[in-house]
Design an enzyme around this catalytic site. Sequence first.
Site, short mmCIF file in Angstrom:
data_model
loop_
_atom_site.label_atom_id
_atom_site.label_comp_id
_atom_site.label_asym_id
_atom_site.label_seq_id
_atom_site.Cartn_x
_atom_site.Cartn_y
_atom_site.Cartn_z
CE1 TYR A 51 6.95 14.98 37.66
CE2 TYR A 51 4.97 14.09 37.17
CZ TYR A 51 6.12 13.97 37.78
OH TYR A 51 6.06 13.24 38.75
CD GLU A 58 9.35 11.21 19.20
OE1 GLU A 58 10.05 11.74 20.51
OE2 GLU A 58 8.47 10.91 19.26
CB CYS A 90 3.67 13.32 21.76
SG CYS A 90 4.80 15.04 21.73
N1 THU Z 1 8.26 10.93 24.75
C1 THU Z 1 8.69 10.82 23.64
O1 THU Z 1 10.05 11.07 24.13
N2 THU Z 1 8.64 10.59 22.54
C2 THU Z 1 7.33 10.27 22.38
O2 THU Z 1 7.13 9.85 21.13
C3 THU Z 1 6.35 9.92 23.45
C4 THU Z 1 6.61 10.44 24.66
C5 THU Z 1 8.41 10.83 26.22
C6 THU Z 1 8.06 11.96 26.92
C7 THU Z 1 8.16 11.47 28.39
O3 THU Z 1 9.43 11.79 28.86
C8 THU Z 1 7.61 10.01 28.28
O4 THU Z 1 8.17 9.57 27.04
C9 THU Z 1 6.41 9.57 28.67
O5 THU Z 1 5.47 10.53 27.99
#
Ligand code: THU
Length: 142
Positions: A51, A58, A90
């Site tokens: 995890y 991004e 994030c």
């Molecule tokens: N995630 C992204 O790739 N970019 C974001 O802006 C938000 C979250 C991904 C991480 C994880 O694989 C999934 O989305 C759930 O959080």
Amino acid sequence: MDEKQVDDLVRRCQEAKEQSYSPYSKFRVGAALLCQDGRIYTGCNVENVSYGLTICAERTALVKAVSEGHRKFKAIAIASDLANKTISPCGACRQFLVEFGVSWDVIMTKPDMTYKTMKTGELLPLCVVSESLEEEKVSKLA
Ligand code: THU
């Protein structure tokens, strides 16, 4: 950036989402990064059974571009499958984005191709940037 460039980025981030490797969250994310020279790099989230090792879309796009010699960017567009909400980066990705400037565009999209745009620095106020390390310190270290 003209309207055509923005439309292109919005379409490319939706396409990049198709490559998402997200067997754990089942939350697909795609990104399309426009370099100053017009080149576009795409990325998707790449999850891991451990995890915490997951890499967001991004950062995938940024690492691809930087490793190919790009450091100046105009915009990054991001896509998810959320029907009624624009996807926003994030915290870790926000820090990654401001590393390359606080005033370039983050285009947060919805599957219907509508979007909201904010500057990298607006998404991370009071952020740490490389100049922060050069600010006056209380004592000089050897
Ligand atoms: N995630 C992204 O790739 N970019 C974001 O802006 C938000 C979250 C991904 C991480 C994880 O694989 C999934 O989305 C759930 O959080």
